[in-house]
Each structure stands twice: as structure tokens, then as C-alpha cells.
Scaffold this motif. Sequence first.
Motif, PDB file in Angstrom:
ATOM      1  N   THR A 111       5.931  19.055  -6.229  1.00  3.94           N
ATOM      2  CA  THR A 111       6.518  17.542  -5.945  1.00  3.94           C
ATOM      3  C   THR A 111       5.662  16.719  -4.943  1.00  3.94           C
ATOM      4  N   ALA A 112       6.038  15.498  -4.439  1.00  2.74           N
ATOM      5  CA  ALA A 112       5.441  14.518  -3.853  1.00  2.74           C
ATOM      6  C   ALA A 112       6.285  13.777  -2.957  1.00  2.74           C
ATOM      7  N   SER A 113       5.534  13.463  -1.819  1.00  2.00           N
ATOM      8  CA  SER A 113       6.171  12.330  -0.825  1.00  2.00           C
ATOM      9  C   SER A 113       5.401  11.371  -0.802  1.00  2.00           C
ATOM     10  N   ALA A 114       6.151  10.284  -0.660  1.00  3.35           N
ATOM     11  CA  ALA A 114       5.368   8.786  -0.790  1.00  3.35           C
ATOM     12  C   ALA A 114       5.753   7.996   0.672  1.00  3.35           C
ATOM     13  N   GLY A 115       4.543   7.345   0.927  1.00  4.39           N
ATOM     14  CA  GLY A 115       5.006   6.383   2.075  1.00  4.39           C
ATOM     15  C   GLY A 115       4.465   4.862   1.615  1.00  4.39           C
TER      16      GLY A 115
ATOM     17  N   ALA B 103       8.956  11.234   5.028  1.00  5.09           N
ATOM     18  CA  ALA B 103       9.638  11.798   3.634  1.00  5.09           C
ATOM     19  C   ALA B 103       9.255  12.989   3.468  1.00  5.09           C
ATOM     20  N   SER B 104       8.319  13.737   3.782  1.00  2.00           N
ATOM     21  CA  SER B 104       8.006  15.054   3.603  1.00  2.00           C
ATOM     22  C   SER B 104       8.998  15.981   4.602  1.00  2.00           C
ATOM     23  N   GLU B 105       9.152  15.510   5.769  1.00  2.00           N
ATOM     24  CA  GLU B 105       9.809  16.136   6.780  1.00  2.00           C
ATOM     25  C   GLU B 105      11.253  16.082   6.326  1.00  2.00           C
ATOM     26  N   LYS B 106      11.735  15.324   5.667  1.00  2.64           N
ATOM     27  CA  LYS B 106      13.219  15.179   5.045  1.00  2.64           C
ATOM     28  C   LYS B 106      13.210  15.874   3.746  1.00  2.64           C
ATOM     29  N   GLY B 107      12.368  16.522   3.417  1.00  2.55           N
ATOM     30  CA  GLY B 107      12.523  17.457   2.277  1.00  2.55           C
ATOM     31  C   GLY B 107      11.643  17.262   1.193  1.00  2.55           C
ATOM     32  N   GLY B 108      10.969  16.200   1.143  1.00  5.32           N
ATOM     33  CA  GLY B 108       9.969  15.870   0.136  1.00  5.32           C
ATOM     34  C   GLY B 108      10.628  15.321  -1.228  1.00  5.32           C
ATOM     35  N   ASP B 109       9.672  15.048  -2.179  1.00  4.59           N
ATOM     36  CA  ASP B 109      10.123  14.488  -3.692  1.00  4.59           C
ATOM     37  C   ASP B 109      11.089  13.660  -3.175  1.00  4.59           C
ATOM     38  N   ARG B 110      10.412  12.579  -2.250  1.00  5.23           N
ATOM     39  CA  ARG B 110      11.211  11.117  -2.004  1.00  5.23           C
ATOM     40  C   ARG B 110      10.132  10.153  -1.525  1.00  5.23           C
ATOM     41  N   TRP B 111      10.542   9.098  -1.389  1.00  7.12           N
ATOM     42  CA  TRP B 111       9.586   8.001  -0.687  1.00  7.12           C
ATOM     43  C   TRP B 111      10.317   7.553   0.541  1.00  7.12           C
ATOM     44  N   GLU B 112       9.516   6.740   1.299  1.00  7.12           N
ATOM     45  CA  GLU B 112      10.034   6.282   2.672  1.00  7.12           C
ATOM     46  C   GLU B 112       9.341   4.992   2.581  1.00  7.12           C
TER      47      GLU B 112
ATOM     48  N   VAL C  22       9.165  -3.991  -8.162  1.00  6.79           N
ATOM     49  CA  VAL C  22       8.178  -3.276  -9.312  1.00  6.79           C
ATOM     50  C   VAL C  22       7.712  -1.975  -8.584  1.00  6.79           C
ATOM     51  N   VAL C  23       7.311  -1.986  -7.390  1.00  3.53           N
ATOM     52  CA  VAL C  23       6.612  -1.031  -6.651  1.00  3.53           C
ATOM     53  C   VAL C  23       7.751  -0.096  -6.522  1.00  3.53           C
ATOM     54  N   ARG C  24       8.795  -0.337  -6.250  1.00  5.95           N
ATOM     55  CA  ARG C  24       9.985   0.689  -6.156  1.00  5.95           C
ATOM     56  C   ARG C  24       9.946   1.631  -7.553  1.00  5.95           C
ATOM     57  N   ASP C  25      10.082   0.747  -8.645  1.00  4.21           N
ATOM     58  CA  ASP C  25       9.910   1.492  -9.964  1.00  4.21           C
ATOM     59  C   ASP C  25       9.077   2.396 -10.287  1.00  4.21           C
ATOM     60  N   HIS C  26       7.749   1.899  -9.700  1.00  4.60           N
ATOM     61  CA  HIS C  26       6.515   2.899  -9.957  1.00  4.60           C
ATOM     62  C   HIS C  26       6.555   4.050  -9.295  1.00  4.60           C
ATOM     63  N   LEU C  27       7.066   4.028  -7.781  1.00  5.96           N
ATOM     64  CA  LEU C  27       7.321   5.143  -6.954  1.00  5.96           C
ATOM     65  C   LEU C  27       8.408   6.038  -7.862  1.00  5.96           C
ATOM     66  N   ARG C  28       9.472   5.865  -8.353  1.00  2.03           N
ATOM     67  CA  ARG C  28      10.441   6.631  -8.862  1.00  2.03           C
ATOM     68  C   ARG C  28       9.643   7.401  -9.959  1.00  2.03           C
ATOM     69  N   THR C  29       9.017   6.563 -10.890  1.00  3.00           N
ATOM     70  CA  THR C  29       8.275   7.147 -12.071  1.00  3.00           C
ATOM     71  C   THR C  29       7.212   8.128 -11.637  1.00  3.00           C
TER      72      THR C  29
ATOM     73  N   LEU D  87       0.544  -1.294   0.147  1.00  2.00           N
ATOM     74  CA  LEU D  87       0.214  -0.057  -0.028  1.00  2.00           C
ATOM     75  C   LEU D  87       1.027   1.042   0.161  1.00  2.00           C
ATOM     76  N   VAL D  88       0.477   1.961  -0.836  1.00  5.10           N
ATOM     77  CA  VAL D  88       1.516   3.384  -1.064  1.00  5.10           C
ATOM     78  C   VAL D  88       0.581   4.394  -0.913  1.00  5.10           C
ATOM     79  N   GLN D  89       1.111   5.569  -0.127  1.00  2.00           N
ATOM     80  CA  GLN D  89       0.324   6.702  -0.080  1.00  2.00           C
ATOM     81  C   GLN D  89       1.351   7.783  -0.430  1.00  2.00           C
ATOM     82  N   LEU D  90       0.686   8.713  -1.572  1.00  2.00           N
ATOM     83  CA  LEU D  90       1.500   9.829  -2.203  1.00  2.00           C
ATOM     84  C   LEU D  90       0.742  11.038  -1.733  1.00  2.00           C
ATOM     85  N   ARG D  91       1.520  12.146  -1.148  1.00  2.00           N
ATOM     86  CA  ARG D  91       1.035  13.252  -1.105  1.00  2.00           C
ATOM     87  C   ARG D  91       1.554  14.399  -1.741  1.00  2.00           C
ATOM     88  N   ILE D  92       0.857  15.400  -2.304  1.00  3.83           N
ATOM     89  CA  ILE D  92       1.464  16.687  -2.665  1.00  3.83           C
ATOM     90  C   ILE D  92       2.322  17.388  -1.817  1.00  3.83           C
TER      91      ILE D  92
END
Length: 391
Positions: free
Chosen positions: A336-340, A365-374, A310-317, A251-256
Amino acid sequence: MNELVSGSAFELGIAQAAITTLATALAIGIGFLTRPGRDTFYWTVAFALGMLATYGVIAGELNDAELLRRASLGALMGAPAFLWSGFRALWGLRPHAWAGAVVAVVSSGTLVAVGDSGWYGPAYRTVFLVASLFAGAFVLDWARSSARRRDRLLLPLVIVSIAFVVTGATAFVAGLLFAPSGGDDFALLRMVASLGMLVYVACALVAVLGATLRSSALTRSAVASSGWQRFIQTATERLGRAHRTLAPWSLVQLRIDDAADIAETAGTTALAELSARFMEEVHEVFPAESDIGSPEPGTVVVLVPRADAVVRDHLRTTLDRVSHIDVHGALPIRPTASAGWAPVSVVGYDLDALLLTAGAAASLASEKGGDRWERVGADTVERLLSELGRR
């Protein structure tokens, strides 16, 4: 007496120009641009027609251009019909939008055509009566539904519409039964009509903005709520079946990032469009068999039946594509967006646990600057325990 009435009527015309200008600006900015539709379009046309016609009447009086004044005065009579069409469109009825255009054109042509023949008074009373009939038609449509009668924001417009009909009918009948005693009685009728139109536009603005804002809020909340509930139900069922086969799901949560700042600087409309484009990008990147939902604007949750690689590749894209979203140049910053990311191999197959941990990872991920996933791990668990300890 005639000069006093004429001066008062001119001052009312200036006030009417001011309020129709404000009404037009609000109808466009808060109404049509916020929630484009046939109803908000007809209301915008009504207020814009009232504004331009009022300008024409004032310009005609200031420059002794009688034809311009009469043509503009006639065009003004089409505004109540356009308002009526807008409410019929809002209520799911046939709007008959042609009526407003016909009334405006015919009224203008009639007042201009009578010239100095002495028929101007009866012609004005007639077109004023026709305009008032559309206010009466609005009242009839309102009275046919108990739901509409319970709408308190419509009551001022209903009351002033009834007064509009009574005034129009009274003036028309009085013109038939009693011979005009001079110019004062007709000038007084014009002043009363100007004052009534001023009140009518104010009440119409309250009703229109109230209906627009309430409809927009209800639509957004209803769509978001029903869509999110469907996601919860479907995701719970699919996780239950996946648990029996121990299939690899995540399960992936993505936030602007900085959604609140974007809403404050660019406006809620820009944020809503960015959120819609964000959702489109997620749909394009993740597999078709994924379940995708949105609990609120700017947040997207994805339940994806794929292995970690596969999930990792989708998150990067996805994160890369978000940075290229352009909302007509309205955004103050590059989005930009952050993802968990919460895999079932770490959290298990319980949807509530997946949502909780994925949300915590997205916040991290957002607290670490965003535009990344954790990915959910020790840091995420520590964060959750810390939050629980502060409650």
C-alpha cells in the motif's frame, strides 16, 4: 613421503571444495542476482566451474575414477580465464568469454587423451601454465589504468595472480630442464597448485564481491542523485513560470507503506523491484506533462499541472493500483502507499515549501493507517509546527 603428500593434497581438495561452494553461493546471491550483468555472470560461471570441477576431482580420487579426476582437473583450468573475462567486462573491455570455455575443454581433453603414455606430467604442467597466463593477463589489464591500481580490494588478487604466473612458469621450465626424479616431485606440484588455488579463489571472491557491491551502490546513488537533481531544477523553473500565470499546480509525495519492514523480511532486492514498479504505476496514471522524481527508494514526488479535482482522481487511481502490484510473490504483505498532497493554492509556488508540506501530509496519512492520502491543511501545519518545536 608420497602418501603424506597425497593425504595433504586430498585435505586441500576438501578445503577447496568448501570455499568454491561458498564463493559460488555468494557470487550468485550477492553478485549476479543483485546486479545482473556480463561481469557478474562470468564471475559466477568461474566460481561454479571451480566448484563442480573440484567435486569431480575429489569424486575421482575417492572412487579411483582416473578419467573423471583428469577431466575435472582440466576443467578447473578454465576458471581463471572466466574471472579475467568478468573483470574485462567490468572495465568496459572486450571480455573474450570464449577463452574460458576453450581452456576448460582443451585442458580436459588433453589430460584425458595422454592416458598412461607418460606424458601426463608435461601435459599437466602445460595446462597449468596456460591457466596462469590468464591470471597474468588480469594483472596486465589492472596495471594499464591508474584508477584500477588505486582499488585496494584488487591488490590481494593481483599479488596472488603474480605468484600464480611465477609458479606456472617455474613448474613448466623445471619440467623441461630437469628429468623427473619420481612421483614425489609431481605430487608436490599438485599440492602446491591446490594450495595456490585455495588462496586464489579466496582473493578472487574478495575482489569480485567488493567490485559488485561498490558498483551497485555507486550506480544506485549516482542515478538517484542525478535524477533527483534534474527534478528539482525542472520543477523550480516550471513553478516560477506557473507563478506568473497563477496556474493551478500541485505537488504530490507518494510513499510505500512499511518499506523498512518489506526490506527486512523480503530483502532489498524485492523492495527495489517494488519501488521500480511503483514508479511505473505513477508514470502511467499521472499526465505526461507532469514532472516525476524519486529522492529515495519507495518514495515518488509528482509535480502535476492540474486542478484539484483531477489530482484527487489521479491519487485514488494510483493508491488502488499500488495494492495490486505483485513482485513474483516475494512480498510478505499486500503493498500500500500513503500520499501527501500540497496544492499551490494553499502553500504557494515555492518548491521547498511544497516538498516540506507534502512530506508532512504523507507522514500524517501513514500514521493514520496508510493506503490513503492527506491534503495539506490545518492538521499538516500543526504537525510541522510541532516538529519544529522539538528540534
